[in-house]
Design an enzyme around this catalytic site. Structure first.
Site, PDB file in Angstrom:
ATOM      1  N   HIS A 140       0.951  -1.167  -0.023  1.00 31.90           N
ATOM      2  CA  HIS A 140      -0.067  -0.105   0.066  1.00 31.90           C
ATOM      3  C   HIS A 140       0.783   1.373   0.169  1.00 31.90           C
ATOM      4  CE1 HIS A 140      -3.656   2.329   0.770  1.00 31.90           C
ATOM      5  NE2 HIS A 140      -2.944   2.904   1.461  1.00 31.90           N
ATOM      6  N   SER A 141       0.542   2.127  -1.115  1.00 31.57           N
ATOM      7  CA  SER A 141       1.258   3.305  -1.066  1.00 31.57           C
ATOM      8  C   SER A 141       2.766   3.149  -1.269  1.00 31.57           C
ATOM      9  CB  SER A 141       1.005   4.171   0.112  1.00 31.57           C
ATOM     10  OG  SER A 141       1.500   5.627  -0.213  1.00 31.57           O
ATOM     11  N   MET A 142       3.654   3.482  -0.299  1.00 34.29           N
ATOM     12  CA  MET A 142       5.191   3.240  -0.094  1.00 34.29           C
ATOM     13  C   MET A 142       5.231   1.775  -0.328  1.00 34.29           C
ATOM     14  SD  MET A 142       7.817   3.526   2.731  1.00 34.29           S
ATOM     15  CE  MET A 142       7.157   2.380   3.908  1.00 34.29           C
TER      16      MET A 142
END
Length: 259
Positions: free
Chosen positions: A98-100
Site C-alpha cells: 500500500h502506497s510506499m
C-alpha cells in the site's frame, strides 16, 4: 495459527500466520510510517482460503523501533530478497503493498527475477501511481519539520490527536521523512515488463487518479485490472473488511491457478 511472532530466524515479519498446508503465501508491505500491525487482522480471513499472511516489518517501527529506518530502496529490496527469496521459491506467493509498500513490492519482484527466482502469482499494488510515472507534486522528505507537519495533515491518515503530543511527533517525524525519502528519491529503471498478473487497488476518494493507477498496466505482460474501494488514501483502514474480502478473492483465484 501463529500469532504475534516473527518468521522463525528473522526479524522481518510480525503477526505472521502459519498454516499446516498453505496454498499461497501473502507478503504485505506497509505505507510510510506504518508497520506490520496494519495487517494484523488479515490472517484469519485469509486462512479460510489457504493463504498465509506474512506482514513485513521494516526497520525503524514497532518492535524494530531501535533500528534505523532505510531510505535506500534498492538496498532494502536486496535485504528483503536475502531474507525471503529462498522461502518464497518453495510455495506460490503474492505481494500486497500500500502506497510506499507498492513501490517496495514492485521493486522486490524485479529483484526476485534478477536472482532467477519465480515471480509472484499476483502483485497487488495499492494507492500509488505507476512507479515509472514521475511525480508532479513537491517532495515532502526534505521539508523543515514544521512545514512537513502541515503537509502531513493535508496528506491525511495520521490521527489528529498525534499532532498534539510533541514526544510522539519527535519519534514519528524522522521515520516518516525517511520513508518518504525511500520512494521520493527512487528512480525507476526501464526493463522488461513483469510476467505476473497485476491488480491495482485505489480509493474512490483518493488523490491518486485513475489514470495514475491504470499506468501500472504498462509494467506487466500479464493480466491486469484496476479495482476501486470506498474511501480515501487510507481506505485499507477505513474500509478494512471490504479490502480484505477483495484481496482474499483475488488470492483464492491465484492459489487455484497456481495449484
Amino acid at each position: 495459527m501463529n500469532r504475534g511472532t516473527s518468521r522463525p530466524g528473522g526479524r522481518w515479519t510480525l503477526f505472521a500466520t502459519s498454516l499446516p498446508d498453505p496454498r499461497l503465501r501473502l507478503l504485505c508491505f506497509p505505507f510510510a510510517g506504518g508497520g506490520a500491525s496494519t495487517y494484523r487482522a488479515w490472517g484469519e480471513p485469509m486462512a479460510a482460503g489457504g493463504v498465509e499472511v506474512w506482514p513485513v516489518q521494516l526497520p525503524g517501527r514497532e518492535n524494530r523501533l531501535g533500528e534505523p529506518a532505510m531510505d535506500d530502496l534498492p538496498a532494502l529490496v536486496r535485504l528483503l530478497a536475502d531474507e525471503f527469496g529462498e522461502e518464497l521459491s518453495r510455495l506460490p506467493y503474492a505481494f500486497f503493498g500500500h502506497s510506499m509498500g507498492a513501490c517496495i513490492a514492485y521493486e522486490l519482484v524485479l529483484e526476485m527475477r534478477r536472482r532467477g527466482l519465480p515471480e509472484p502469482a499476483r502483485l497487488i499494488a495499492s494507492a500509488h501511481r505507476a512507479p515509472h510515472w514521475p511525480s508532479l507534486g513537491p517532495t515532502y522528505h526534505d521539508l523543515p519539520k514544521d512545514e512537513f507537519l502541515v503537509r502531513l495533515k493535508e496528506y491525511g491518515g495520521t490521527p489528529e490527536e498525534v499532532f498534539a503530543v510533541p514526544d510522539l511527533l519527535d519519534l514519528l517525524v524522522p521515520l516518516l521523512q525517511t520513508d518518504f525519502a525511500l520512494f521520493e528519491r527512487h528512480r525507476w529503471a526501464a526493463g522488461d515488463p513483469l510476467g505476473c498478473p497485476v491488480t491495482v487497488l485505489g480509493g474512490l476518494d483518493d488523490t491518486v487518479s485513475a489514470e495514475e493507477l491504470t499506468g501500472w498496466e504498462e509494467l506487466t505482460a500479464g493480466p491486469f485490472e484496476v479495482r476501486m474501494v470506498q474511501g480515501d488514501h487510507f481506505y485499507l483502514i477505513s474500509s478494512q473488511e471490504q479490502t480484505i474480502r477483495m484481496v482474499r478473492d483475488l488470492l483464492t483465484a491465484a492459489a487455484s491457478g497456481a495449484g
